[in-house]
Design an enzyme around this catalytic site. Structure first.
Site, PDB file in Angstrom:
ATOM      1  N   ASP A 109     -17.453 -19.564 -12.570  1.00 33.01           N
ATOM      2  CA  ASP A 109     -17.487 -18.425 -11.645  1.00 33.01           C
ATOM      3  C   ASP A 109     -18.455 -17.355 -12.137  1.00 33.01           C
ATOM      4  O   ASP A 109     -18.925 -17.404 -13.277  1.00 33.01           O
ATOM      5  CB  ASP A 109     -16.076 -17.838 -11.385  1.00 33.01           C
ATOM      6  CG  ASP A 109     -15.265 -17.614 -12.665  1.00 33.01           C
ATOM      7  OD1 ASP A 109     -15.862 -17.505 -13.754  1.00 33.01           O
ATOM      8  OD2 ASP A 109     -14.023 -17.532 -12.565  1.00 33.01           O
ATOM      9  N   ASN A 131      -2.124 -14.231 -12.257  1.00 34.04           N
ATOM     10  CA  ASN A 131      -1.576 -14.540 -10.929  1.00 34.04           C
ATOM     11  C   ASN A 131      -1.681 -16.035 -10.602  1.00 34.04           C
ATOM     12  O   ASN A 131      -1.513 -16.433  -9.463  1.00 34.04           O
ATOM     13  CB  ASN A 131      -2.294 -13.717  -9.852  1.00 34.04           C
ATOM     14  CG  ASN A 131      -3.789 -14.017  -9.790  1.00 34.04           C
ATOM     15  OD1 ASN A 131      -4.301 -14.822 -10.574  1.00 34.04           O
ATOM     16  ND2 ASN A 131      -4.483 -13.387  -8.866  1.00 34.04           N
ATOM     17  N   HIS A 188      -4.411 -17.898 -10.926  1.00 31.17           N
ATOM     18  CA  HIS A 188      -5.693 -18.367 -10.401  1.00 31.17           C
ATOM     19  C   HIS A 188      -6.404 -19.286 -11.389  1.00 31.17           C
ATOM     20  O   HIS A 188      -6.178 -19.229 -12.598  1.00 31.17           O
ATOM     21  CB  HIS A 188      -6.587 -17.212  -9.938  1.00 31.17           C
ATOM     22  CG  HIS A 188      -7.269 -16.402 -10.992  1.00 31.17           C
ATOM     23  ND1 HIS A 188      -7.700 -15.115 -10.767  1.00 31.17           N
ATOM     24  CD2 HIS A 188      -7.615 -16.665 -12.280  1.00 31.17           C
ATOM     25  CE1 HIS A 188      -8.278 -14.643 -11.849  1.00 31.17           C
ATOM     26  NE2 HIS A 188      -8.240 -15.556 -12.790  1.00 31.17           N
ATOM     27  N   GLU A 200      -8.004 -17.498  -5.850  1.00 29.43           N
ATOM     28  CA  GLU A 200      -6.885 -16.572  -5.869  1.00 29.43           C
ATOM     29  C   GLU A 200      -5.691 -17.124  -5.079  1.00 29.43           C
ATOM     30  O   GLU A 200      -5.844 -18.082  -4.307  1.00 29.43           O
ATOM     31  CB  GLU A 200      -7.339 -15.230  -5.258  1.00 29.43           C
ATOM     32  CG  GLU A 200      -8.510 -14.577  -5.982  1.00 29.43           C
ATOM     33  CD  GLU A 200      -8.118 -13.946  -7.330  1.00 29.43           C
ATOM     34  OE1 GLU A 200      -7.217 -14.453  -8.015  1.00 29.43           O
ATOM     35  OE2 GLU A 200      -8.732 -12.929  -7.701  1.00 29.43           O
TER      36      GLU A 200
HETATM   37  C1  GLP Z   1     -10.805 -14.430 -15.162  1.00 30.34           C
HETATM   38  C2  GLP Z   1     -11.843 -15.533 -14.817  1.00 30.34           C
HETATM   39  C3  GLP Z   1     -11.283 -16.889 -15.080  1.00 30.34           C
HETATM   40  C4  GLP Z   1     -10.571 -16.847 -16.404  1.00 30.34           C
HETATM   41  C5  GLP Z   1      -9.282 -16.074 -16.229  1.00 30.34           C
HETATM   42  C6  GLP Z   1      -8.492 -15.849 -17.509  1.00 30.34           C
HETATM   43  O1  GLP Z   1     -10.602 -13.555 -14.122  1.00 30.34           O
HETATM   44  N1  GLP Z   1     -12.342 -15.513 -13.508  1.00 30.34           N
HETATM   45  O2  GLP Z   1     -12.322 -17.860 -15.039  1.00 30.34           O
HETATM   46  O3  GLP Z   1     -10.277 -18.154 -16.818  1.00 30.34           O
HETATM   47  O4  GLP Z   1      -9.508 -14.889 -15.507  1.00 30.34           O
HETATM   48  O5  GLP Z   1      -9.071 -14.869 -18.330  1.00 30.34           O
HETATM   49  P1  GLP Z   1      -8.486 -14.491 -19.760  1.00 30.34           P
HETATM   50  O6  GLP Z   1      -8.635 -15.695 -20.613  1.00 30.34           O
HETATM   51  O7  GLP Z   1      -9.317 -13.325 -20.233  1.00 30.34           O
HETATM   52  O8  GLP Z   1      -7.064 -14.123 -19.559  1.00 30.34           O
END
Ligand code: GLP
Length: 258
Positions: A78, A147, A149, A154
């Site tokens: 992403d 959440n 995702h 989402e």
């Molecule tokens: C972000 C990214 C995801 C990532 C997730 C977890 O918003 N879009 O690709 O895997 O949330 O992030 P973190 O490891 O900092 O909790």
């Protein structure tokens, strides 16, 4: 005495490790094994705090001569819309700083949607075509949003959603606000791979650490695929595993691994 019913066995494998470092080592070992088995691997990678120690472990394995990225292709899962690839808060910058500049991946074998695209849907389609031309993901590593995702798919995302531009959920904006000085600076749009590309990946590895992820983990282990918790879709994947530390696992995950 009332006994709590055990949650149904998930369709994906669940591994519980002690803490974030042990989770990272386990993920890095799986990626390294895939790379050694198929040097031309098409690998999907996320950004985020969970991924950082994984990338340190991969950099170390590369430095020791245990793995090479020279023939593989890496696709970011992403990217924010509205940030240039040079912006320090862009995912392009994150991946360059924390992984790519330390390994032997030729830069033209790294693919990420351009955050400054003027036509986001066209940019999403271009990115999806490059991935498709490589035959989709051989190995896909993902973090887990609080959440539920996956990438930026989402809650409410349909199972057949493909790579596209999306509007971010309020919960995601709140979780990621720590990277921006003011709400005005934080992009609310992004390009993400879709649940369709995730389900087509030959192998999916999801890592989650810390108690903030426990509610999402409990929800995806307790239910059949439901749109409210996008990661629950992996119950129907042929080769997916969820690697958790003890804080993210909570009671439900402990029950399913016993
Ligand atoms: C972000 C990214 C995801 C990532 C997730 C977890 O918003 N879009 O690709 O895997 O949330 O992030 P973190 O490891 O900092 O909790």
């Amino acid at each position: 005495m009332l006994e709590r019913a055990s949650p149904p066995a998930p369709g994906f494998r669940v591994e519980i490790r002690q803490g974030p470092q042990e989770v990272a080592n386990a993920v890095a070992e799986l990626i390294a094994a895939d790379l050694r088995a198929r040097p031309t691997l098409t690998l999907g990678l996320p950004t985020g705090s969970t991924a950082l120690p994984v990338y340190s472990a991969l950099i170390e394995a590369h430095a020791k001569g245990q793995i090479s990225f020279a023939q593989c292709s890496v696709f970011a899962v992403d990217e924010y819309l509205g940030l240039s690839p040079d912006d320090p808060r862009s995912y392009a910058h994150f991946l360059r700083e924390n992984l790519l500049s330390h390994i032997d991946l030729p830069l033209d074998q790294f693919h990420i949607p351009c955050g400054c695209a003027t036509d986001p849907q066209a940019e999403a389609a271009r990115f999806a075509e490059v991935l498709l031309a490589r035959g989709g993901f051989d190995s896909l590593f993902l973090g887990l949003g609080r959440n539920g995702h996956l990438a930026f798919n989402e809650p409410g995302t349909s199972q057949d959603a493909a790579t596209r531009s999306v509007r971010l959920d309020q919960a995601t904006l709140a979780a990621n606000s720590r990277f921006f000085r003011t709400p005005d600076e934080q992009p609310s749009l992004a390009i993400t791979i879709g649940l369709a590309e995730i389900m087509s990946a030959r192998r999916v590895i999801v890592a989650a650490t810390g108690s903030a992820k426990a509610p999402a983990v409990a929800a995806i282990l307790a239910s059949l695929p439901v749109a409210d918790w996008p990661a629950s879709i992996l119950a129907g994947h042929r080769d997916a595993c969820l690697i958790l530390d003890q804080d993210a696992a909570g009671q439900d995950a402990a029950a399913v691994t016993q």
